[in-house]
Design a protein around this motif. Sequence first.
Motif, PDB file in Angstrom:
ATOM      1  N   VAL A 263       5.093   3.122 -16.416  1.00 51.29           N
ATOM      2  CA  VAL A 263       4.563   3.222 -15.050  1.00 51.29           C
ATOM      3  C   VAL A 263       3.168   3.810 -15.105  1.00 51.29           C
ATOM      4  O   VAL A 263       2.811   4.557 -16.008  1.00 51.29           O
ATOM      5  N   SER A 264       2.392   3.436 -14.112  1.00 51.12           N
ATOM      6  CA  SER A 264       1.064   4.018 -13.957  1.00 51.12           C
ATOM      7  C   SER A 264       1.187   5.269 -13.110  1.00 51.12           C
ATOM      8  O   SER A 264       2.237   5.581 -12.557  1.00 51.12           O
ATOM      9  N   GLU A 265       0.076   5.969 -12.985  1.00 44.94           N
ATOM     10  CA  GLU A 265       0.011   7.028 -11.990  1.00 44.94           C
ATOM     11  C   GLU A 265       0.163   6.393 -10.608  1.00 44.94           C
ATOM     12  O   GLU A 265      -0.138   5.216 -10.428  1.00 44.94           O
ATOM     13  N   PRO A 266       0.629   7.170  -9.635  1.00 47.23           N
ATOM     14  CA  PRO A 266       0.768   6.595  -8.298  1.00 47.23           C
ATOM     15  C   PRO A 266      -0.600   6.272  -7.702  1.00 47.23           C
ATOM     16  O   PRO A 266      -1.501   7.123  -7.698  1.00 47.23           O
ATOM     17  N   ILE A 267      -0.755   5.048  -7.239  1.00 47.90           N
ATOM     18  CA  ILE A 267      -1.978   4.683  -6.523  1.00 47.90           C
ATOM     19  C   ILE A 267      -1.590   4.150  -5.151  1.00 47.90           C
ATOM     20  O   ILE A 267      -0.427   3.833  -4.890  1.00 47.90           O
TER      21      ILE A 267
ATOM     22  N   ALA B  72      -5.736  18.847  -7.960  1.00 45.77           N
ATOM     23  CA  ALA B  72      -7.082  18.306  -7.755  1.00 45.77           C
ATOM     24  C   ALA B  72      -7.168  16.904  -8.353  1.00 45.77           C
ATOM     25  O   ALA B  72      -7.837  16.657  -9.339  1.00 45.77           O
ATOM     26  N   ILE B  73      -6.435  15.961  -7.725  1.00 40.89           N
ATOM     27  CA  ILE B  73      -6.386  14.592  -8.214  1.00 40.89           C
ATOM     28  C   ILE B  73      -7.407  13.778  -7.424  1.00 40.89           C
ATOM     29  O   ILE B  73      -7.265  13.592  -6.222  1.00 40.89           O
ATOM     30  N   MET B  74      -8.415  13.277  -8.110  1.00 41.19           N
ATOM     31  CA  MET B  74      -9.595  12.735  -7.436  1.00 41.19           C
ATOM     32  C   MET B  74      -9.776  11.245  -7.654  1.00 41.19           C
ATOM     33  O   MET B  74      -9.366  10.693  -8.669  1.00 41.19           O
ATOM     34  N   GLN B  75     -10.432  10.642  -6.688  1.00 43.04           N
ATOM     35  CA  GLN B  75     -10.951   9.290  -6.857  1.00 43.04           C
ATOM     36  C   GLN B  75     -12.412   9.460  -7.272  1.00 43.04           C
ATOM     37  O   GLN B  75     -13.207  10.047  -6.551  1.00 43.04           O
ATOM     38  N   ILE B  76     -12.756   8.961  -8.446  1.00 41.51           N
ATOM     39  CA  ILE B  76     -14.110   9.133  -8.958  1.00 41.51           C
ATOM     40  C   ILE B  76     -14.807   7.782  -8.958  1.00 41.51           C
ATOM     41  O   ILE B  76     -14.273   6.797  -9.460  1.00 41.51           O
ATOM     42  N   GLY B  77     -16.036   7.750  -8.454  1.00 41.66           N
ATOM     43  CA  GLY B  77     -16.795   6.508  -8.452  1.00 41.66           C
ATOM     44  C   GLY B  77     -16.317   5.565  -7.365  1.00 41.66           C
ATOM     45  O   GLY B  77     -15.377   5.862  -6.619  1.00 41.66           O
ATOM     46  N   GLU B  78     -16.991   4.415  -7.288  1.00 37.67           N
ATOM     47  CA  GLU B  78     -16.683   3.492  -6.199  1.00 37.67           C
ATOM     48  C   GLU B  78     -16.663   2.057  -6.699  1.00 37.67           C
ATOM     49  O   GLU B  78     -17.150   1.760  -7.788  1.00 37.67           O
ATOM     50  N   GLY B  79     -16.135   1.187  -5.874  1.00 33.66           N
ATOM     51  CA  GLY B  79     -16.142  -0.247  -6.176  1.00 33.66           C
ATOM     52  C   GLY B  79     -15.313  -0.568  -7.399  1.00 33.66           C
ATOM     53  O   GLY B  79     -14.268   0.020  -7.633  1.00 33.66           O
ATOM     54  N   ALA B  82     -14.583   2.242  -9.906  1.00 30.54           N
ATOM     55  CA  ALA B  82     -13.879   3.434  -9.436  1.00 30.54           C
ATOM     56  C   ALA B  82     -12.786   3.815 -10.430  1.00 30.54           C
ATOM     57  O   ALA B  82     -12.287   2.994 -11.182  1.00 30.54           O
ATOM     58  N   GLN B  83     -12.475   5.097 -10.420  1.00 27.75           N
ATOM     59  CA  GLN B  83     -11.425   5.577 -11.315  1.00 27.75           C
ATOM     60  C   GLN B  83     -10.468   6.413 -10.491  1.00 27.75           C
ATOM     61  O   GLN B  83     -10.821   7.510 -10.044  1.00 27.75           O
ATOM     62  N   PRO B  84      -9.277   5.909 -10.238  1.00 27.89           N
ATOM     63  CA  PRO B  84      -8.342   6.693  -9.441  1.00 27.89           C
ATOM     64  C   PRO B  84      -7.700   7.822 -10.255  1.00 27.89           C
ATOM     65  O   PRO B  84      -7.579   7.725 -11.482  1.00 27.89           O
ATOM     66  N   ASN B  85      -7.324   8.851  -9.560  1.00 31.57           N
ATOM     67  CA  ASN B  85      -6.378   9.848 -10.078  1.00 31.57           C
ATOM     68  C   ASN B  85      -6.871  10.710 -11.225  1.00 31.57           C
ATOM     69  O   ASN B  85      -6.069  11.139 -12.047  1.00 31.57           O
ATOM     70  N   GLY B 153      -5.032   7.931  -5.663  1.00 29.71           N
ATOM     71  CA  GLY B 153      -6.267   7.167  -5.551  1.00 29.71           C
ATOM     72  C   GLY B 153      -6.001   5.693  -5.329  1.00 29.71           C
ATOM     73  O   GLY B 153      -4.861   5.238  -5.246  1.00 29.71           O
ATOM     74  N   GLN B 154      -7.109   4.962  -5.223  1.00 28.40           N
ATOM     75  CA  GLN B 154      -7.004   3.531  -4.984  1.00 28.40           C
ATOM     76  C   GLN B 154      -7.407   2.757  -6.228  1.00 28.40           C
ATOM     77  O   GLN B 154      -8.330   3.159  -6.949  1.00 28.40           O
ATOM     78  N   ALA B 155      -6.751   1.632  -6.437  1.00 29.53           N
ATOM     79  CA  ALA B 155      -7.147   0.756  -7.538  1.00 29.53           C
ATOM     80  C   ALA B 155      -8.580   0.294  -7.287  1.00 29.53           C
ATOM     81  O   ALA B 155      -8.994   0.120  -6.144  1.00 29.53           O
ATOM     82  N   PRO B 156      -9.347   0.111  -8.360  1.00 28.25           N
ATOM     83  CA  PRO B 156     -10.713  -0.394  -8.182  1.00 28.25           C
ATOM     84  C   PRO B 156     -10.692  -1.734  -7.460  1.00 28.25           C
ATOM     85  O   PRO B 156      -9.667  -2.407  -7.387  1.00 28.25           O
ATOM     86  N   GLU B 157     -11.871  -2.109  -6.966  1.00 33.51           N
ATOM     87  CA  GLU B 157     -11.914  -3.296  -6.107  1.00 33.51           C
ATOM     88  C   GLU B 157     -12.243  -4.580  -6.850  1.00 33.51           C
ATOM     89  O   GLU B 157     -12.354  -5.633  -6.246  1.00 33.51           O
ATOM     90  N   GLY B 158     -12.419  -4.517  -8.145  1.00 31.66           N
ATOM     91  CA  GLY B 158     -12.741  -5.748  -8.861  1.00 31.66           C
ATOM     92  C   GLY B 158     -12.473  -5.582 -10.331  1.00 31.66           C
ATOM     93  O   GLY B 158     -11.994  -4.537 -10.769  1.00 31.66           O
TER      94      GLY B 158
END
Lengths: 416, 1002, 111
Positions: A263-267, B72-79, B82-85, B153-158
């Motif tokens: 599993v990945s980290e939760p996103i 302190a789990i961060m979303q770093i960078g954008e588009g 980006a690097q989630p978590n 965080g969010q998965a990168p967009e591309g």
Amino acid sequence: MKRYSALSLLRNALDYNRKWPTAWRSPEPKKSYEAIIVGGGGHGLATAYYLARDHGFKNVAVLEKNWIGGGNTGRNTSIVRSNYLWTEASLLYEKSLRLWEGLSRDLNYNVMFSQRGVYNLGHSLQDMRDIERRVNANRLNGIDAEVIGPAEVKKAIPCINTSPSARYPILGASLQRRGGVARHDAVAWGFARAADALGVDIIEQCEVTGIDVRAGRALGVATTRGPIAADRIGVVVAGNAGVLAKMAGLRLPIESHPLQAFVSEPIRPVLDTVVMSGAVHGYISQSDKGELVVGAGIDAYNGYGQRGSFPVIEHAMQAIIELFPAFSRVRMLRLWGGIVDICPDACPILSKTPVEGLYFNCGWGTGGFKATPGSGWAFAHTLAHDRPHELNAPFSLDRFASGALIDEHGAAAVAH
Amino acid sequence: MTAAQPNRLRQNGRIDRTRPLAFSFDGKAYEGFAGDTLASALIANGVSLVGRSFKLRRPRGIVGSGAEEPNAIMQIGEGAAAQPNLPATQVGLYDGLVARSTRGWPGVRFDLGAINDVFGRVLGAGFYYKTFMYPRSWWKHYELAIRKSAGFGQAPEGPDPDRYEHMNAHCDVLVAGGGPAGLMAALAAAKSGARVMLADEQDEFGGSLLAFAASIDGAPAAEWAAAAAEELRDMEDCVLLPSSTVFGYYDHNFLTIAERCAGSPDSSVGGGVRERLWRVRARQVVLAQGSLERPLVFCNNDRPGVMLASAVSTYIKRYAVLPGRRAVVFTNNDSAYRAALSLAGAGAEVAAIVDSRPGGAGDLGLRAQALGIPVHAGHVVTDVAGRRRVTGASIAPWNGESWENVESTIRIDCDLVAVSGGWSPAVHLHSQAGGQLAWDDSQLCLLPAEARQANVSAGAGNGQWSLGECLADGLRAGAETVSRLGLKTAAIRVPGADANAGEKLIEPMWRAPAASDADRCPRQFIDFQNDTTVADIRLAAREGYRNVEHVKRYTALGFGTDQGKLGNINGMAVLADTLGKEIPEVGTTTFRPAYTPVSFGVCAGESVGELYDPVRTTAIHEWHVAAGAPMELVGQWHRPWYFPRDGEDLDAAVARECLAVRNSLGVMDASTLGKIDARGPDVVEFLERIYTHKVGGMQVGRCAYGIMLGEDGMLMDDGVMARAGEQRFYLTTTTGGAASVLSWMEKWLQTEWPELEVYLTSLTDHYSTIAVAGPNSRGLLEKLGCDIPLDKERFPFMTVKPAVLAGMDVTLFRVSFSGELAFEINIASNHALAMWRTIMEAGVEFEGAPYGTETMHVLRAEKGFVIAGQDTDGSVTPVDLGMNWLLSREKDFLGKRSLRRPDSLRKDRKQWVGLLSLDGRTVLGEGTQLVGESGEPAAMCGHVTSSYFSTSLGHPIALALVAGGRGRNGETIYAARPGLEPLPVQIVSPVFYDRKGQRQHV
Amino acid sequence: MLLIECPWCGPRAETEFSYGGEAGIARPADPDALSDAEWADYLFYRSNPKGAHRELWNHDHGCRRWFGVERDTATYRIERSYVLSHTGSDAATGSDAATNAGTGYSSGNGD
């Protein structure tokens, strides 16, 4: 059994959750039982539940060498579907799927069966021929299935790569909308609680060390907690089936292999369905917590290690990135391995054996989770009547001598 | 302290104050320095609320300073980059860094989800298993709501703009961890002549020394570490890997290391390698990954401002930031006193040291008291005040026995609570490697016990706590690997350092007492990220989830991104307490990779995108591409599918190509067919066993169609074989079967029949094959100039001859897969393109056409030739295919016995037949299921394997597997079509064209 | 990732090899003489032990030779690799070409 409900949650919360009863007892093993189920995974617990519920067995024990649900039940990617190629297989899995659809209520335990759809991708003309064939067969068997094109795939799964210039472009997919995922631990716990309420003894930390066979009949088992006699013994131990068979002097046409998943980290939610691909060997879904749940392949060699080889993980990662290029920067949190018992035809064995009173349920290979309720239901019938139900009759041991194999290899060249 | 960075200390720290770096957090601009982590820079700027917990959405601050950080789990960078978590504690600051918090809606400071905290009691462990079941159809709605709050965080967009690579390495000794023990072990091994690799997850070597006030050999410890690293770097055969985490330990001493190559998570845009995976086979491994500090468990212990004592020290010493101005230190061991001393030294007020041990600390306690710090021995912190930031701590005396109705007698205002619940050695890799773990009742931790692979633990990871002990233990471990390797140990001295004489032992304090019982008191958190509390663990145990694995799964303890680094031991202890057991009885869990999360990208390495899988193309491929042919993917091959002219679609092109072959001339690149040279004195005997027909009867120069079966009797592969000499055969296989057939033959030869002297060589890539088919094919070859006669008497059907064609050496096969007069030209691949071009030029006169795989399929289907893998699926015997004539009765062959099994003899097996649509125009879909009757529901009796419109015949044709099909010639059955009326079809012979097979003999 | 000793090429990573299943499954000399059950036993039934296992491996990204390996399926420890016998189908009696004991890679605790 005290029923679970929103109301019971509220009532108990007011009392600081101090009055919740145990979900299942921890009884001492009795001297003898009507039936013993060896193996406290989902399939074994389901077998005990249906034996008690549907066949009036009052005196049943489930013997688990460790903790219930700790084997493949707790180590899979929790995919549920029934869109198998061959009629024999699809009817058995469809029985299971129908049980899944009512399982939370049957058990009064939310197993979170989420019918979010399962896509099986096709990447070549031959893949698409096979998909057409399977979908047409499913529909004639009353199983929901459809063939969809790449545009529809893209619409349903925006983050998937449907570029025609992909190394293995997506030419289409089969979709079973009733397929989905469930909460794997909850299945074991829910069956355990419901079986316990029907009087089944669930005995953990009780390893079977021998099977007492005399004059071609199984009389009981030796365990780390003493001998236990039984009229019928059902063995449901997945990867360890061969080890148990040996105790009864039997051999089985199965081999045990490590199978890994991670599993990945939760996103944040990005994938709200299940995607499987045979050519690009991977399968993936996203849990309600946000983890991407990815299934990898088996190691080619026999193994009982509950761990696999890293190259298998590399391949799975490559496959997922081929399908979902944006997931490259997502991070793997945890990976694990199970032991799967694989039959030559990638179909299970639910069968009587040459030893009277001894029954085996094994060989589910990489896809047993989805079958949990159906497997237990059919196996309970087999134990209760000493003959298979028509649904599992084709899955008897004698098919290996007669040649009536049900070859699902071609239809699902992917662990699942 | 500066206004811009209010918590930045004026001096010291391993930061570069001359290099200010701008960054943003949640849209607000800040400044830090080179050498900062995002976490230290946030603290420097007074940002204390950085996240929200998963379930209860409680406000959270930074707890740790490394991999253990849960909040302190961060979303770093954008588009796309980006690097989630990423934990802020592990993100090195860089200029322009854009960071966002990942929990909370609408934002982390004001989160509507915090309502969950109010209803928290309803949301106890496993609550979701008990509800959302009624009505049944509503679960999807419930789930939708639940999913809305999933994830960080969010998965990168591309697609990932960065690259990753894999590196294979071998070494004598791999040292995981570059702190004092690891450095000493590496030095000991390297100086003794071993090839050493040293990896550490931080960008500088030294580990804890980087935030440590101690000295080694009289110099500051960090300087000693730098010098040691330098010494190693200068040695031959020593590889230093900073910023590299050993995350997996596999069988046979195989380890995986993730190296972060670029300075920042998204700075390598432009072609650099972002991360590198080292796949290391080490003869010996030293595990020196140090230890992880545990928090203490008390009410509201998750409030921002409650921080690990070691993290407090690290922020002060390494990053020169002050996490609080007025601190309470709460501990059950001596190590936290250092945090108190650090705080005092940095100008903060230490309002109290609260030590659960009645006897307090050893020498460090005296030093604290000497600085005037009040020490409350035999006391505990029971609760803290404040919501978004700690504002005070409640303290009570504690006798080590009562956990309920404890009245807090002292309330101390503070903005920081530094906690230490003891230390847990990082035994993850030892456990991954299959090693045993043993609970140490005096040190209150799991220690590595017996190893199962070639590894040895050292330093704090081995339960050696003081600097002096760590150095000595590292040397011991290094020397041990050296002697295991059979090398002579170089004489090395242990550097002088404090041995921490005068420390007092840790004492258990797994859960602080509270004003009410553990189920009723304010939450006492075990796992911060997943909101697992003491009450949750007690609830799990109450409900029968008593095995530690059940408890973990039921309460989600240890399932956060920190993987239980902070909470697991405390959770086990609380469970043991609840069950009235000892901790070792409760057991531990197995550690699995990864030690810290690793990107999918680095695991995948280079093999993504166009390198995902090799593309195989023929020697003539560039011509096909230039001709505009779309490609069909067949295994790894790209084969021309059809050759459209003037905007033709597939159907039009195929119709034209088919007619060209039937009427004049078609040319096809058949090079992908597998080709095997088989030779040797026993080659005939060998092939007799492999193939079903009588091979020995073939004369030199003859060709034959051959099939091979699996031992289960099912058709495995087929192809033309040619006898090139008395002891030499040339075998062809299907495109997909080329590699597997060769391997399979080799296996039989080597493992089962080693007495046979046969040599098998793959020629698939060495020779190309050009099929020339059609009535004018002979004319074409004659026009090209051929040195052998091509007439049917001297070069009859199913023969083979070497020849010179158009001035090039070739082997000519008189075989046909179209039913027409045809030749297959086998030619060395280097010459194939030249031959193809020559043929294309010469073919113009005949109005010849190149044709692709689709036309090939149609032509062979018209003739009823099977394609293994399309018309068969591993469940089809040669008898099913009507190939009885190929099965020799005179010999055994692989799979023959299986054809006698009851199921193989069933009369109603599916047999291969032809089908005609009775409407004369509908092309059946391939994969269409066939039923016996038109009404519903109807049992399936077969399916369509191949189906085309035959332009030559002017109507559709199909091939199908039908139950008992061959005995049902002329019968009408039905093609089931979803949503449409079943279509009546007639069972016919699978040979539709030239039934007598005369055209190929011309 | 296993480290497998090819008797001809020496120790190599698992990824260079392909697995060939249990060793010593001899093809019956006269399949026609067997009952369906006996034939099925040869075809499908394997010992699949949890513990010592003799198995076939092919160095297919190397010398392409088949050889035998004695491996524990629970610990994955490899006892030895061996050259297959040339006297018949039972590969078990092959000569002991190589063991991993001296390499320190796969021996239990490396000493």
